[in-house]
Design an enzyme around this catalytic site. Structure first.
Site, mmCIF file in Angstrom:
data_model
loop_
_atom_site.group_PDB
_atom_site.id
_atom_site.type_symbol
_atom_site.label_atom_id
_atom_site.label_comp_id
_atom_site.label_asym_id
_atom_site.label_seq_id
_atom_site.Cartn_x
_atom_site.Cartn_y
_atom_site.Cartn_z
ATOM 1 N N HIS A 196 0.819 -1.220 0.000
ATOM 2 C CA HIS A 196 0.000 0.000 0.000
ATOM 3 C C HIS A 196 0.851 1.268 0.000
ATOM 4 O O HIS A 196 0.342 2.362 -0.282
ATOM 5 C CB HIS A 196 -0.989 -0.005 1.172
ATOM 6 C CG HIS A 196 -0.389 0.296 2.522
ATOM 7 N ND1 HIS A 196 -0.089 -0.689 3.444
ATOM 8 C CD2 HIS A 196 -0.043 1.461 3.111
ATOM 9 C CE1 HIS A 196 0.393 -0.130 4.540
ATOM 10 N NE2 HIS A 196 0.430 1.184 4.354
ATOM 11 N N GLY A 233 3.341 6.387 8.120
ATOM 12 C CA GLY A 233 4.695 6.594 7.614
ATOM 13 C C GLY A 233 5.630 5.478 8.044
ATOM 14 O O GLY A 233 6.670 5.259 7.425
ATOM 15 N N ASN A 234 5.270 4.768 9.133
ATOM 16 C CA ASN A 234 6.045 3.593 9.549
ATOM 17 C C ASN A 234 5.757 2.383 8.665
ATOM 18 O O ASN A 234 6.488 1.380 8.719
ATOM 19 C CB ASN A 234 5.726 3.207 10.996
ATOM 20 C CG ASN A 234 6.595 3.942 12.005
ATOM 21 O OD1 ASN A 234 6.103 4.688 12.840
ATOM 22 N ND2 ASN A 234 7.902 3.719 11.920
ATOM 23 N N SER A 235 4.693 2.452 7.875
ATOM 24 C CA SER A 235 4.303 1.306 7.051
ATOM 25 C C SER A 235 5.455 0.851 6.169
ATOM 26 O O SER A 235 6.071 1.651 5.464
ATOM 27 C CB SER A 235 3.105 1.668 6.165
ATOM 28 O OG SER A 235 1.949 1.835 6.929
ATOM 29 N N ASP A 267 0.179 -7.678 1.664
ATOM 30 C CA ASP A 267 0.562 -6.269 1.647
ATOM 31 C C ASP A 267 2.083 -6.105 1.623
ATOM 32 O O ASP A 267 2.642 -5.246 2.310
ATOM 33 C CB ASP A 267 -0.023 -5.528 2.856
ATOM 34 C CG ASP A 267 -0.026 -4.011 2.642
ATOM 35 O OD1 ASP A 267 0.172 -3.573 1.486
ATOM 36 O OD2 ASP A 267 -0.217 -3.270 3.630
ATOM 37 N N GLY A 295 -8.494 -26.402 -4.130
ATOM 38 C CA GLY A 295 -9.747 -26.412 -4.891
ATOM 39 C C GLY A 295 -10.937 -26.913 -4.105
ATOM 40 O O GLY A 295 -11.708 -27.732 -4.605
ATOM 41 N N VAL A 296 -11.101 -26.416 -2.866
ATOM 42 C CA VAL A 296 -12.264 -26.777 -2.062
ATOM 43 C C VAL A 296 -12.775 -25.536 -1.341
ATOM 44 O O VAL A 296 -12.042 -24.566 -1.149
ATOM 45 C CB VAL A 296 -11.928 -27.854 -1.008
ATOM 46 C CG1 VAL A 296 -11.634 -29.188 -1.650
ATOM 47 C CG2 VAL A 296 -10.772 -27.416 -0.118
#
Length: 464
Positions: free
Chosen positions: A93, A194-196, A123, A252-253
């Site tokens: 992000h 901003g720490n992201s 992310d 696939g379940v």
């Protein structure tokens, strides 16, 4: 005395994080992104052409500048270097939709970065810069060894202040927020906007998490921050570095957790495993898996719940043949499934239930707080079902009944009871009688709503 002395020395060593911060700061970076934002398009007002106010509004818009001109928008985030040749990890992000990405290093140098690959599910994004000199970098640690109460240190660019350090402890482990592959470390080390994308370090200077989110009523740190665990990040980064994209295994379940009442209805010893509610076309169907199977082991590892199974499957190599142990009708069976790739899997339409068509006036009955009727052409049309859909339509639900509490609503369709198909109310009564004879206190229903299946266990009493 020796123990007290050791504890005292340990406490003194943790009075300062200066040496650790000095050691790892050069590997942490500030990230600035620039994005072109489209200007206003379409009609700019509601004044009709020829109106006496048309000139006034035109002059007003001219005074305020050309509002339809594209403009530049910038954002700030954090990241860290993981190799001397310039690979950098951050949050997806942080760089999503960015036209330009600029990396600022601790020494003040700046370099442009290119996106190698991204994974919105976790992310995580991997960037690359070109440098004439080897870059200082940090290594990933084993997040599974992090204990609640361990010291950790976060670094990054909070609120655009640049290269800031905060310390705290691991507050909790294995947190899930909203994603399928979530495995977050919760910390009280101050994390703000901003720490992201910045790193969460252990006291050895290894990255055990990527700072991603905060829980806050006001947008600032209140001591509840979340870092994606490094053992999740490393797998993603390895794939992004090799392929430029993720390649996760696909079974696939459709699955759901085994609750206590579901376990009782199936005669299971404990509420563990993943209950298969539907098997569309795919690897599991080819291997013979069926709705109603309970997956208890995957590739040699015990399955605790659906979240654990999803992560196990996603972390397994595409194309690998794995042994899947299922509980079916009280007995275990081992299936050999060759995994597909989740990213390439197409949405599958659940198979229609077979059976003869009946347009006669349906028999309606109240049972377990449900008003039920077999499907006919009229009901199928009302519920927008396929012509060959079969089962019992829920016409009404008693709001005081257990069925209502467990989410059944008018318009749902019951297709199976006790893992056997039901086409009439009589079929359902027979399944209830069989469950009673087997000494069970509840019966398992397969319920479809808008094509999506799920199992619901309802109590059965002599009055039902």
């Amino acid at each position: 005395m020796i123990l007290i002395l050791a504890q005292s020395l340990s406490a003194q060593a943790r009075e300062s994080f200066a040496e650790l911060a000095e050691k790892i700061s050069p590997s942490v970076v500030n990230i600035t992104t620039s994005t072109t934002v489209a200007g206003r398009t379409g009609p700019q007002g509601i004044v009709p052409e020829g109106s006496p106010f048309e000139d006034f509004f035109r002059e007003f818009q001219e005074r305020n500048g050309p509002g339809d001109r594209p403009r530049r928008s910038s954002a700030l985030g954090s990241g860290f270097v993981i190799s001397e040749d310039g690979y950098i990890v951050t949050n997806n992000h942080v760089i999503e939709m960015a036209d330009e990405i600029t990396i600022e290093f601790f020494a003040g140098d700046e370099l442009p970065a290119e996106v190698v690959g991204t994974d919105p599910n976790t992310d995580i994004a991997l960037l690359k810069v070109e440098s004439d000199e080897p870059l200082p970098f940090v290594s990933f640690g084993d997040s599974d060894t992090a204990r609640v109460g361990d010291w950790v240190m976060a670094m990054g660019n909070p609120l655009g202040q640049g290269f800031s350090v905060s310390a705290g402890i691991v507050s909790a482990r294995n947190r899930a927020l909203s994603g399928t592959y979530d495995d977050y470390i919760q910390t009280d080390a101050a994390i703000n906007r901003g720490n992201s994308g910045g790193p969460l370090f252990n006291m050895d200077g290894d990255v055990i998490g990527v700072n991603t989110a905060i829980l806050s009523p006001n947008g600032g740190s209140i001591g509840i921050g979340f870092s994606m665990a490094s053992n999740v990040v490393t797998r993603v980064v390895d794939q992004l570095q090799e392929f430029g994209e993720t390649r996760r295994g696909w079974l696939g379940v459709r699955i759901q957790d085994v609750t206590e009442d579901v376990a009782e209805a199936l005669g299971l010893a404990s509420a563990k495993g993943a209950l298969v509610s539907d098997v569309p076309e795919g690897p599991a169907m080819e291997a013979g898996m069926q709705a109603g199977d309970v997956i208890v082991s995957f590739d040699g590892r015990e399955v605790e719940d659906t979240r654990g199974l999803v992560r196990q499957v996603g972390n397994t190599a595409v194309g690998k043949s794995v042994r899947v142990v299922v509980n079916r009708d009280g007995e275990t069976q081992t299936l050999l499934v060759t995994l597909g790739r989740r990213e390439e899997a197409e949405s599958a339409v659940p198979a229609a239930q077979p059976g003869p068509d009946e347009d006669a006036t349906p028999e309606t009955m109240d049972l377990m707080g449900l008003t039920l009727s077999p499907l006919n052409s009229e009901i199928r049309e009302q519920l927008e079902l396929s012509d060959n859909a079969k089962g019992l339509a829920v016409m009404d639900v008693d709001e005081t009944a257990e069925a209502y509490e467990k989410g059944l609503r008018a318009g749902d369709v019951i297709t199976e009871a006790g893992q056997a198909q039901v086409l009439s109310v009589g079929d359902l009564q027979d399944r209830i009688a069989e469950a009673r004879e087997a000494g069970r206190k509840s019966i398992l229903l397969l319920v479809r709503r808008g094509g999506d299946p799920r199992f619901v266990a309802l109590s059965i009493t002599e009055s039902d």
